[in-house]
Design a protein around this motif. Structure first.
Motif, PDB file in Angstrom:
ATOM      1  N   VAL A 319     -20.783  42.250 -38.562  1.00  0.00           N
ATOM      2  CA  VAL A 319     -19.988  41.809 -37.314  1.00  0.00           C
ATOM      3  C   VAL A 319     -20.903  41.652 -36.085  1.00  0.00           C
ATOM      4  CG1 VAL A 319     -19.004  43.654 -35.470  1.00  0.00           C
ATOM      5  CG2 VAL A 319     -18.285  43.381 -38.034  1.00  0.00           C
ATOM      6  N   TYR A 320     -22.060  41.955 -36.104  1.00  0.00           N
ATOM      7  CA  TYR A 320     -22.897  41.484 -34.874  1.00  0.00           C
ATOM      8  C   TYR A 320     -24.375  41.109 -35.635  1.00  0.00           C
ATOM      9  CZ  TYR A 320     -25.323  41.149 -30.503  1.00  0.00           C
ATOM     10  OH  TYR A 320     -25.924  41.078 -29.363  1.00  0.00           O
ATOM     11  N   GLU A 321     -24.408  39.634 -35.156  1.00  0.00           N
ATOM     12  CA  GLU A 321     -25.985  39.154 -35.563  1.00  0.00           C
ATOM     13  C   GLU A 321     -26.491  38.450 -34.549  1.00  0.00           C
ATOM     14  OE1 GLU A 321     -25.269  36.928 -39.210  1.00  0.00           O
ATOM     15  OE2 GLU A 321     -27.212  37.043 -39.718  1.00  0.00           O
ATOM     16  N   PRO A 326     -26.431  43.840 -28.306  1.00  0.00           N
ATOM     17  CA  PRO A 326     -25.062  43.677 -27.470  1.00  0.00           C
ATOM     18  C   PRO A 326     -25.115  43.862 -26.116  1.00  0.00           C
ATOM     19  CG  PRO A 326     -24.945  44.757 -29.809  1.00  0.00           C
ATOM     20  CD  PRO A 326     -26.437  44.700 -29.200  1.00  0.00           C
ATOM     21  N   MET A 330     -23.804  41.999 -22.960  1.00  0.00           N
ATOM     22  CA  MET A 330     -22.735  42.354 -22.028  1.00  0.00           C
ATOM     23  C   MET A 330     -23.340  42.333 -20.600  1.00  0.00           C
ATOM     24  SD  MET A 330     -21.527  45.873 -24.134  1.00  0.00           S
ATOM     25  CE  MET A 330     -20.382  46.455 -22.813  1.00  0.00           C
ATOM     26  N   MET A 333     -22.651  39.260 -18.722  1.00  0.00           N
ATOM     27  CA  MET A 333     -21.310  39.161 -18.296  1.00  0.00           C
ATOM     28  C   MET A 333     -21.149  39.289 -16.796  1.00  0.00           C
ATOM     29  SD  MET A 333     -19.134  40.801 -21.455  1.00  0.00           S
ATOM     30  CE  MET A 333     -17.695  41.035 -20.549  1.00  0.00           C
ATOM     31  N   ARG A 335     -18.680  40.948 -14.965  1.00  0.00           N
ATOM     32  CA  ARG A 335     -18.286  42.052 -14.696  1.00  0.00           C
ATOM     33  C   ARG A 335     -19.246  43.218 -14.597  1.00  0.00           C
ATOM     34  NH1 ARG A 335     -14.533  45.308 -17.521  1.00  0.00           N
ATOM     35  NH2 ARG A 335     -15.025  44.303 -19.640  1.00  0.00           N
ATOM     36  N   TYR A 336     -20.228  42.951 -15.354  1.00  0.00           N
ATOM     37  CA  TYR A 336     -21.413  44.068 -15.642  1.00  0.00           C
ATOM     38  C   TYR A 336     -22.603  43.802 -14.883  1.00  0.00           C
ATOM     39  CZ  TYR A 336     -18.229  45.923 -19.119  1.00  0.00           C
ATOM     40  OH  TYR A 336     -17.349  46.438 -19.930  1.00  0.00           O
TER      41      TYR A 336
ATOM     42  N   ASP B  15     -14.481  52.591 -18.516  1.00  0.00           N
ATOM     43  CA  ASP B  15     -14.916  51.449 -19.549  1.00  0.00           C
ATOM     44  C   ASP B  15     -15.944  52.022 -20.709  1.00  0.00           C
ATOM     45  OD1 ASP B  15     -15.602  48.904 -20.181  1.00  0.00           O
ATOM     46  OD2 ASP B  15     -15.874  48.191 -18.099  1.00  0.00           O
ATOM     47  N   ALA B  16     -16.532  50.957 -21.263  1.00  0.00           N
ATOM     48  CA  ALA B  16     -17.399  51.208 -22.536  1.00  0.00           C
ATOM     49  C   ALA B  16     -18.387  52.468 -22.208  1.00  0.00           C
ATOM     50  CB  ALA B  16     -18.075  49.990 -22.971  1.00  0.00           C
ATOM     51  N   TRP B  35     -20.203  52.120 -18.664  1.00  0.00           N
ATOM     52  CA  TRP B  35     -20.350  50.734 -17.992  1.00  0.00           C
ATOM     53  C   TRP B  35     -19.384  50.673 -17.063  1.00  0.00           C
ATOM     54  CZ3 TRP B  35     -23.299  46.403 -19.817  1.00  0.00           C
ATOM     55  CH2 TRP B  35     -24.187  46.708 -21.077  1.00  0.00           C
ATOM     56  N   PRO B  67     -23.736  49.302 -13.796  1.00  0.00           N
ATOM     57  CA  PRO B  67     -23.366  49.909 -15.168  1.00  0.00           C
ATOM     58  C   PRO B  67     -24.568  50.799 -15.487  1.00  0.00           C
ATOM     59  CG  PRO B  67     -22.647  47.891 -15.628  1.00  0.00           C
ATOM     60  CD  PRO B  67     -23.463  47.820 -14.257  1.00  0.00           C
ATOM     61  N   PHE B 328     -19.015  45.795 -29.215  1.00  0.00           N
ATOM     62  CA  PHE B 328     -19.278  44.112 -28.905  1.00  0.00           C
ATOM     63  C   PHE B 328     -19.725  43.300 -30.127  1.00  0.00           C
ATOM     64  CE2 PHE B 328     -21.614  40.471 -27.250  1.00  0.00           C
ATOM     65  CZ  PHE B 328     -20.841  40.018 -26.239  1.00  0.00           C
ATOM     66  N   GLU B 329     -18.937  42.397 -30.125  1.00  0.00           N
ATOM     67  CA  GLU B 329     -19.099  41.654 -31.320  1.00  0.00           C
ATOM     68  C   GLU B 329     -19.927  40.086 -31.277  1.00  0.00           C
ATOM     69  OE1 GLU B 329     -15.856  41.374 -34.188  1.00  0.00           O
ATOM     70  OE2 GLU B 329     -15.773  43.835 -34.040  1.00  0.00           O
ATOM     71  N   GLU B 333     -16.594  36.360 -26.022  1.00  0.00           N
ATOM     72  CA  GLU B 333     -16.850  35.892 -24.743  1.00  0.00           C
ATOM     73  C   GLU B 333     -16.714  36.752 -23.747  1.00  0.00           C
ATOM     74  OE1 GLU B 333     -18.004  32.482 -23.954  1.00  0.00           O
ATOM     75  OE2 GLU B 333     -18.198  32.402 -26.118  1.00  0.00           O
ATOM     76  N   ASP B 334     -15.592  37.607 -24.086  1.00  0.00           N
ATOM     77  CA  ASP B 334     -15.339  38.698 -22.907  1.00  0.00           C
ATOM     78  C   ASP B 334     -15.379  40.046 -23.595  1.00  0.00           C
ATOM     79  OD1 ASP B 334     -14.966  39.503 -20.627  1.00  0.00           O
ATOM     80  OD2 ASP B 334     -12.739  39.078 -20.439  1.00  0.00           O
ATOM     81  N   TYR B 335     -15.196  41.083 -22.978  1.00  0.00           N
ATOM     82  CA  TYR B 335     -15.439  42.375 -23.463  1.00  0.00           C
ATOM     83  C   TYR B 335     -14.603  43.128 -22.484  1.00  0.00           C
ATOM     84  CZ  TYR B 335     -17.100  46.779 -24.926  1.00  0.00           C
ATOM     85  OH  TYR B 335     -16.981  48.185 -25.536  1.00  0.00           O
ATOM     86  N   GLU B 336     -13.983  43.991 -23.238  1.00  0.00           N
ATOM     87  CA  GLU B 336     -12.892  44.772 -22.418  1.00  0.00           C
ATOM     88  C   GLU B 336     -13.074  46.242 -22.904  1.00  0.00           C
ATOM     89  OE1 GLU B 336     -11.016  43.796 -19.418  1.00  0.00           O
ATOM     90  OE2 GLU B 336     -11.505  45.958 -19.403  1.00  0.00           O
ATOM     91  N   GLY B 337     -13.477  47.078 -22.222  1.00  0.00           N
ATOM     92  CA  GLY B 337     -13.642  48.531 -22.670  1.00  0.00           C
ATOM     93  C   GLY B 337     -12.620  49.353 -22.260  1.00  0.00           C
TER      94      GLY B 337
END
Lengths: 345, 360
Positions: A319-321, A326, A330, A333, A335-336, B15-16, B35, B67, B328-329, B333-337
């Motif tokens: 699922v995550y590689e 992660p 994040m 991004m 947003r963060y 959020d996350a 976050w 965060p 988060f996989e 591209e985007d992440y929404e928690g």
């Protein structure tokens, strides 16, 4: 010839064992199965009460704990549903029963075939009945490669000694698929009579005549030293570690296992196969292995362990590689992201 | 037998969730970092008139500039430290709400731990350093320890601190050595007490130390957990092991009939304070309880609504807090928690986390 069971139950026995719909584990008798289901699948995780069915547990959770049961605990991923009402062996959908029986049969014959291949014993009169027997053989390419190596060695040895080890000429055998595949184990053993008798008689200048089938490179030293009393120039010392095994004469070497080690381990392994199948789901009582680097070995999780044998040829999707965590992803991004004032200049 | 129950905290983060921490003495105070740039303090016992299944009340939320990546309690129930994306470690006075910067790094701070035994604050940052502070004596300069890789996980046992980094590096530092280096204002940091390579072949995700000070557990992004012992003797090292977990089988998409193993990262590990058992939480939205000594799975809980991001046991071992938010996989591209982050508290039955055959 008396049939020795050697702890391998026959297929009818395996098929008649009661088994659990939820985890495919099988049991000695129905009582055990029912108590297993009550303990593993129908136990309330709030108060520990053991119910008789998933429906019963659902009602209990509803009434006593005001919660709703969404899935059956400890069940295989596709068997967690509450739609089927299972009690012991009752209520299992017909197609699942078929699937289960097929799996048992398949496993049984596979284990049987592996046993035959490993021991060299012929199957007792059921040729062609079961699925194709899985013999431990190399692909033609492997065999060719080994043949080349063997020839080189032979040439070297011949130059030195003139007494190299070769085997019965087998003219007319095809180059392609190994003859071992087509011949039954009984027949393919025959070209390799006990070496003690005929071995020295082979003409030394005989080239290896069967491209499709050569003895493994390690073959000659595997013979008991006594059968080769005067092999001149044999640069390999007499093998002290390989005494002649009683009841297993030299023709065992004609088996397709490429080394004695492989042979022995193969035999040992297939001896456990049935047990393993039976106990497959029973990680609970699986013997512990304290393997330090044993990624696969010391595995408490039954779900993962159970299938570990198949893992090698199965697709695995992570699922995550990534090399980055992660969190680092994040953090990139917008947003963060954080832009320190100091870096603004 | 007291019935085990589970409830959800009302007013969860927006959020996350990045971390959870229970207070050292009270089992009803829980810190949650998120976050959404806030750290939250909850009281589990207080119950507003809530909807069914919800409990606990939000005591306060602490705004950060960026965060919040991690949070931990300090010397007592009223002191907390938070690690932030804004390169700093903040001290939070939970009673007054005062916040002050105690450590500055050159990159986001990933993890922060406080050792009550040695009164040391240790922070690990993506600038590939550890900083060791003595919050009791602010006049002492911080000790900065360069690391060979970016740290991803940090955990402290009573006498050791374990840092897991990129490239499968694991360093273990002796806390008393760190403590004396800080108080003596040593110019060069002490060398690691042990340097190891992770037993797991993939990126380390989490580290948790045994409260018994015997060893630690690590987890990786590839559905595996390893348990190791501090003792470097061959016989102790032979006891270490690793196992697969947090995986699911799915039928293959192309319909070839074969099964496919979907492997989830193991995001969180937490040891029970007394029993030697530990919990793991993964991207498959499950939490499992393991017996580290017996190498057995004891329990696997019903699926949570989303990936498990953080876990924490309360000091008395009665509660297990589970932070749930979308994982988060790869390839995201985007992440929404937002709106999908929850904190669930499981009240454990008396014997729920007790290894079998070791009943009190």
């Amino acid at each position: 010839m008396g049939k020795k069971k050697r702890g391998h139950p026959d297929v009818e026995e395996l098929l008649s064992r009661p088994w659990c719909y939820y985890c495919e584990r099988d049991f000695e008798d129905l009582k055990l199965l029912i108590s297993h289901q009550k303990a593993k699948h129908f136990k309330c995780d709030r108060c520990g009460r053991r119910l008789n069915t998933a429906g019963g547990l659902s009602v209990h959770m509803n009434q006593v704990h005001k919660e709703s049961l969404s899935s059956v605990e400890n069940a295989l991923p596709n068997r967690q549903g509450l739609e089927v009402e299972i009690f012991g062996m009752e209520g299992i959908p017909e197609d699942i029963v078929q699937q289960h029986n097929q799996r048992i049969i398949q496993n049984y014959y596979q284990a049987q075939a592996e046993r035959y291949a490993a021991t060299g014993n012929p199957p007792p009169g059921q040729n062609g009945k079961g699925p194709a027997k899985k013999l431990k053989i190399e692909s033609p390419d492997d065999i060719k490669k080994r043949l080349a190596e063997h020839r080189a060695r032979l040439a070297a040895q011949k130059a030195a000694t003139g007494g190299s080890a070769t085997h019965t000429p087998q003219e007319g055998l095809p180059n392609g698929p190994s003859p071992v595949q087509s011949a039954s184990p009984g027949t393919f053993n025959s070209p390799f009579p006990p070496p003690g008798g005929q071995y020295p008689g082979y003409p030394p200048q005989q080239p290896p005549p069967v491209p499709g089938y050569t003895p493994p490179a390690q073959y000659p030293p595997a013979y008991p030293p006594s059968s080769l009393p005067t092999r001149p120039g044999s640069n390999l010392p007499a093998p002290p570690g390989l005494p002649p095994r009683p009841g297993q004469p030299g023709w065992q070497g004609g088996n397709t296992a490429s080394t004695i080690d492989e042979l022995v381990s193969g035999a040992a392994q297939s001896g456990d196969d049935i047990d393993q199948i039976i106990r497959m789901a029973e990680a609970g009582i699986k013997p512990k292995k304290s393997d330090a680097e044993g990624e696969e070995a010391a595995a408490p999780p039954p779900a993962a362990e159970k299938k570990s044998k198949k893992d090698k040829d199965k697709n695995v999707r992570m699922v995550y590689e990534d090399e980055l965590s992660p969190e680092e992803r994040m953090a990139m991004m917008p947003r963060y992201a954080f832009h320190p004032e100091a870096a603004a200049a | 037998m007291a019935p085990a129950t589970q409830f959800e905290l009302s007013n969860p983060p927006n959020d996350a969730i990045s971390a959870l921490a229970f207070a050292p003495s009270s089992s009803s105070r829980l810190l949650v970092s998120s976050w959404d740039k806030k750290a939250y303090l909850y009281d589990l016992q207080a119950s507003d008139e809530n909807a069914e299944g919800f409990r606990g009340s939000l005591l306060s939320a602490f705004e950060h500039r960026a965060p919040v990546m991690d949070v931990c309690f300090g010397a007592n129930d009223d002191e907390a430290f938070s690690a932030g994306m804004d390169w700093t470690v903040q001290r939070i006075d939970l009673a007054s709400g005062d916040m002050s910067v105690v450590a500055k790094h050159g990159a986001p701070v990933r993890r922060v731990v406080y050792s009550r035994e040695h009164s040391l604050l240790i922070s690990a940052s993506w600038d590939s350093t550890l900083q060791v502070h003595s919050p009791l004596d602010a006049s002492l300069p911080a000790l900065t320890i360069p690391l060979p890789g970016k740290p991803h996980a940090l955990a402290a046992s009573p006498s050791k601190v374990i840092v897991a980094m990129t490239s499968r590096l694991v360093h273990i530092y002796d806390l008393s050595a760190l403590s004396s280096a800080v108080t003596s204002r040593a110019s060069s940091p002490p060398p690691p007490w042990q340097q190891r390579e992770s037993s797991l072949k993939f990126l380390t995700r989490a580290v948790a130390a045994m409260p018994s000070d015997a060893g630690y557990a690590t987890s990786s992004i590839e559905g595996r957990v390893a348990v190791e012992w501090f003792d470097a003797s061959a016989e102790s090292q032979a006891r270490k092991y690793a196992f697969k977990c947090h995986r699911q089988q799915q039928p293959q998409e192309n319909g070839s009939g074969g099964a496919m193993d979907v492997v989830y990262p193991v995001n969180a590990l937490a040891f029970h304070p007394a029993f030697g058992t530990f919990a793991s939480g993964g991207g498959d939205a499950t939490v499992a309880l393991w017996d580290a000594e017996a190498k057995r799975r004891m329990k696997i809980y019903q699926k949570f609504p989303d990936s498990v991001a953080a876990l924490a046991f309360s000091a008395d071992g009665r509660y297990l807090a589970v932070g749930v938010c979308p994982g988060f996989e790869s390839g995201m591209e985007d992440y929404e928690g937002q709106g999908r982050s929850h904190v669930l508290i499981r009240e454990l039955g008396e014997t729920e986390a007790l290894p079998k055959g070791k009943a009190k």
